[in-house]
Scaffold this motif. Structure first.
Motif, PDB file in Angstrom:
ATOM      1  N   SER A 137      -9.004  -3.769  11.982  1.00 61.57           N
ATOM      2  CA  SER A 137      -8.193  -4.751  11.261  1.00 61.57           C
ATOM      3  C   SER A 137      -6.734  -4.320  11.273  1.00 61.57           C
ATOM      4  O   SER A 137      -6.426  -3.128  11.269  1.00 61.57           O
ATOM      5  N   ALA A 138      -5.850  -5.317  11.248  1.00 61.08           N
ATOM      6  CA  ALA A 138      -4.415  -5.033  11.099  1.00 61.08           C
ATOM      7  C   ALA A 138      -4.076  -4.866   9.622  1.00 61.08           C
ATOM      8  O   ALA A 138      -3.087  -4.225   9.277  1.00 61.08           O
ATOM      9  N   THR A 139      -4.913  -5.429   8.747  1.00 64.74           N
ATOM     10  CA  THR A 139      -4.663  -5.380   7.299  1.00 64.74           C
ATOM     11  C   THR A 139      -5.953  -5.063   6.544  1.00 64.74           C
ATOM     12  O   THR A 139      -6.503  -5.911   5.826  1.00 64.74           O
ATOM     13  N   PRO A 140      -6.479  -3.848   6.686  1.00 63.13           N
ATOM     14  CA  PRO A 140      -7.754  -3.534   6.034  1.00 63.13           C
ATOM     15  C   PRO A 140      -7.696  -3.652   4.505  1.00 63.13           C
ATOM     16  O   PRO A 140      -8.670  -4.035   3.877  1.00 63.13           O
ATOM     17  N   GLU A 141      -6.503  -3.396   3.909  1.00 63.19           N
ATOM     18  CA  GLU A 141      -6.399  -3.455   2.444  1.00 63.19           C
ATOM     19  C   GLU A 141      -6.612  -4.868   1.907  1.00 63.19           C
ATOM     20  O   GLU A 141      -7.057  -5.037   0.774  1.00 63.19           O
ATOM     21  N   SER A 142      -6.339  -5.883   2.723  1.00 59.96           N
ATOM     22  CA  SER A 142      -6.578  -7.252   2.267  1.00 59.96           C
ATOM     23  C   SER A 142      -7.868  -7.835   2.841  1.00 59.96           C
ATOM     24  O   SER A 142      -8.371  -8.839   2.339  1.00 59.96           O
ATOM     25  N   ASP A 143      -8.416  -7.218   3.890  1.00 60.48           N
ATOM     26  CA  ASP A 143      -9.631  -7.733   4.530  1.00 60.48           C
ATOM     27  C   ASP A 143     -10.911  -7.114   3.979  1.00 60.48           C
ATOM     28  O   ASP A 143     -11.992  -7.676   4.159  1.00 60.48           O
ATOM     29  N   PHE A 144     -10.789  -5.954   3.319  1.00 60.24           N
ATOM     30  CA  PHE A 144     -11.979  -5.232   2.878  1.00 60.24           C
ATOM     31  C   PHE A 144     -11.835  -4.778   1.427  1.00 60.24           C
ATOM     32  O   PHE A 144     -10.728  -4.698   0.889  1.00 60.24           O
TER      33      PHE A 144
END
Length: 152
Positions: free
Chosen positions: A16-23
């Motif tokens: 992911s490019a944005t794991p903090e918002s995707d997970f």
């Protein structure tokens, strides 16, 4: 653009490019920075280099097998083969049972894709080899010719 991956046993399982918002935050914390080219399924070797997984070649599909009528099924066998099988029927309960089913008046078609049909064909061919009507080298060819359902 930055790329991050959650790595399990050297394999990028989530990218992911944005794991903090995707997970979920607990899972996002497991992500590490990786090159932009890395995708899920890529492997990291001991030197830290990434590689794409090997292409998986799907198995070849089984050939389509037709359904044929009982008379057509019998004609798929050569005349010498039919005559020998007819001769063997009284003394071979497997051949007799196989052709009893084929000849049942309620039988509308023979499904050449069924393993029971293929087992019966294989058995008959083995008996034809034993009696010298079919050469052993020709068994696979004859099997495919019969299972193709195409009369010659």
């Amino acid at each position: 653009m930055a790329n991050y991956a959650r790595i399990v046993n050297g394999v990028a399982v989530d990218v992911s490019a944005t794991p903090e918002s995707d997970f979920h935050p607990a899972i996002a914390a497991e992500f590490q920075s990786v090159p932009d080219t890395v995708r899920a399924g890529w492997k990291r070797n001991a030197q830290g280099e990434w590689s794409a997984p090997s292409a998986v070649t799907p198995p070849a599909p089984a050939p389509d097998r037709p359904q044929v009528g009982p008379t057509t099924f019998k004609i798929l066998w050569s005349s010498p083969e039919r005559l020998k099988l007819k001769e063997l029927r009284p003394s071979d309960p497997v051949i007799d049972d196989f052709f009893d089913i084929i000849e049942d008046t309620r039988m509308e078609y023979i499904d050449l894709a069924l393993s029971s049909t293929q087992d019966g064909i294989d058995y008959c061919l083995q008996q034809l080899i034993t009696t010298g009507v079919v050469a052993e080298a020709d068994m696979l060819t004859r099997r495919e010719e019969i299972l193709s359902g195409t009369m010659k």
